[in-house]
Design a protein around this motif. Structure first.
Motif: not given
Ligand code: CA
Ligand code: IPD
Ligand code: CA
Ligand code: CA
Length: 266
Positions: A68-70, A86-91, A212-215
């Motif tokens: 996960g990103e965080e 996992i990206d919990p919030i992308d953007g 990785p989590w963005d794509i």
């Molecule tokens: Ca992202």
């Protein structure tokens, strides 16, 4: 045999629930912190959302790992077994400033092969989902395979950064593409831009620096529809590190690689 339909059903239930929590945060206010620099923002909602998914996955699938990103997931240094990316919030910037144009992004991989891709545009209640080999959907609507398109008719998703002075690419490389395309757009959420290729709202998306989590989810979705995902040099993507990304409808990918990106020799 892994029951992907059951995992997909769980993931969809959780993503909707997480979306509800995010919507509720709009009226409560969020706590904002910076990460690597002043423009790299994170909120308590990003963190809570990631932790929510981790709790659900660990409860139901204790053998699965999570990237996960965080950073609340596992230390993932290979893609053996089942890994949720996992990206919990992308953007996050859009989430903070606009309360729109952000998405939750979840890709589930087995031994490095993408099996489930989910991108949820929370505000518009648009859930893009696909299980490998079973088609891609926007909510209940089965999406059609991507059709070929040429540069002069294409809308390309790209941040203006990449045609200004930067330390990743010579701006002279992409500026002719910007000139020849029918139009360019930049929405500020990589996952959402990939989802927009799936619906034909745009035709390709280019970025020089993604995690990785963005794509992870977007490439599963687009490949399921016959689109092509690679680095900007035409190489395979690496889900354990940073990448450039060139993801596109078929035909357009080949045309841009050949006529604008010198077949990756730049
Ligand atoms: Ca992202
Ligand atoms: C960002 C978004 C943005 C992209 C950045 C990402 P975040 O993700 O996808 O569109 O240009 O490179 O880091 O930090 O909002 O999850
Ligand atoms: Ca971030
Ligand atoms: Ca994020």
């Amino acid at each position: 045999m892994t029951n992907w339909k059951a995992i997909d059903l769980d993931a969809k239930t959780w993503i909707k629930e997480a979306g509800q929590h995010i919507i509720q945060s709009f009226s409560k206010g969020v706590t904002i912190e910076t990460k690597s620099n002043a423009n790299d923002l994170v909120t308590d909602i990003d963190k809570n959302t990631e932790q929510f998914f981790i709790r659900k996955i660990k409860e139901n699938y204790p053998n699965h790992r999570i990237l996960g990103e965080e950073g609340f997931g596992d230390k993932v240094s290979d893609l053996k077994g089942i890994v949720w990316i996992i990206d919990p919030i992308d953007g996050t910037m859009n989430f903070i400033r606009q309360q729109r144009n952000f998405a939750i992004s979840i890709g589930v991989y087995e031994d490095g092969i993408g099996q489930i891709g989910l991108i949820y545009d929370v505000v518009n209640d648009e859930l893009y989902h696909s299980i490998k080999g079973n088609g891609a959907f926007l909510n209940d609507l089965l999406l059609s395979p991507l059709e070929e398109i040429i540069v002069s008719e294409a809308i390309i998703g790209m941040n203006a950064t990449w045609v200004t002075e930067n330390n990743r690419i010579d701006p002279a490389l992409l500026s002719p593409l910007v000139k020849h395309a029918r139009g360019t757009r930049s929405y500020g959420s990589a996952a959402m831009e990939m989802a927009y290729i799936a619906t034909g709202r745009i035709d390709a998306y280019i970025s020089l620096r993604l995690a990785p989590w963005d794509i992870a989810a977007g490439i599963i979705l687009i490949q399921e529809l016959g689109g092509i995902a690679s680095t900007l040099k035409g190489e395979p993507l690496n889900l354990l590190g940073q990448n450039s990304l060139f993801i596109s409808k078929p035909g357009l990918h080949q045309e841009i690689m050949k006529n604008y990106l010198n077949d990756g020799k730049w």
